[in-house]
Design a protein around this motif. Structure first.
Motif: not given
Length: 149
Positions: A126-149
């Motif tokens: 998403p705009k303004g985000e990176d892998v680490n910011s997604i992890y901080v907000k949603g944890g490992a599941d949110a990061v793994r969901a990036l390649i599942e979605g």
């Protein structure tokens, strides 16, 4: 041995003027610094040896660390402009290469470059985000969901 250093000050490095030269040209804070005379390397190359059909390529070291912690093998390119031709050969044994570039203009450019250079599949960040910011907000599941979605 190569070392990289990251600015830890609580400011936006790209907008923080460190000094202005005699002609009035500003010099901005650099988010990452390397030792003088050192070449750029892929970061986290041990993940190239993991038993996996896929690997992620990130725009920066911290995102590679984050992906690896989440169970996604990854290497980091130390800045968009630091890709070297032989990096593609390092990725040649993987069936799938995912590009985890930041959600900004430079990141989109990097993803397009990796798609052409290494046949990488862009992962939508998403705009303004990176892998680490997604992890901080949603944890490992949110990061793994990036390649599942």
């Amino acid at each position: 041995m190569n070392l990289r250093f990251r600015c830890l000050k609580p400011h936006d490095c790209a907008k923080t003027v460190i000094y202005t030269d005699a002609k009035g040209k500003p010099s901005y804070c650099r988010k990452y610094l390397s030792m003088d005379g050192m070449e750029s390397n892929l970061f986290n190359v041990l993940d190239l040896k993991k038993d996996s059909l896929f690997i992620g390529v990130t725009e920066g070291e911290l995102d590679a660390i984050t992906l690896s912690m989440c169970g996604i093998p990854a290497v980091g390119v130390p800045g968009v402009e630091n890709w070297q031709e032989h990096f593609s050969r390092c990725l040649a044994d993987f069936d799938v290469i995912y590009s985890f570039a930041d959600g900004d203009t430079a990141g989109r450019k990097f993803s397009k470059f990796l798609a052409k250079e290494a046949k990488a599949r862009p992962v939508r960040i998403p705009k303004g985000e990176d892998v680490n910011s997604i992890y901080v907000k949603g944890g490992a599941d949110a990061v793994r969901a990036l390649i599942e979605g």
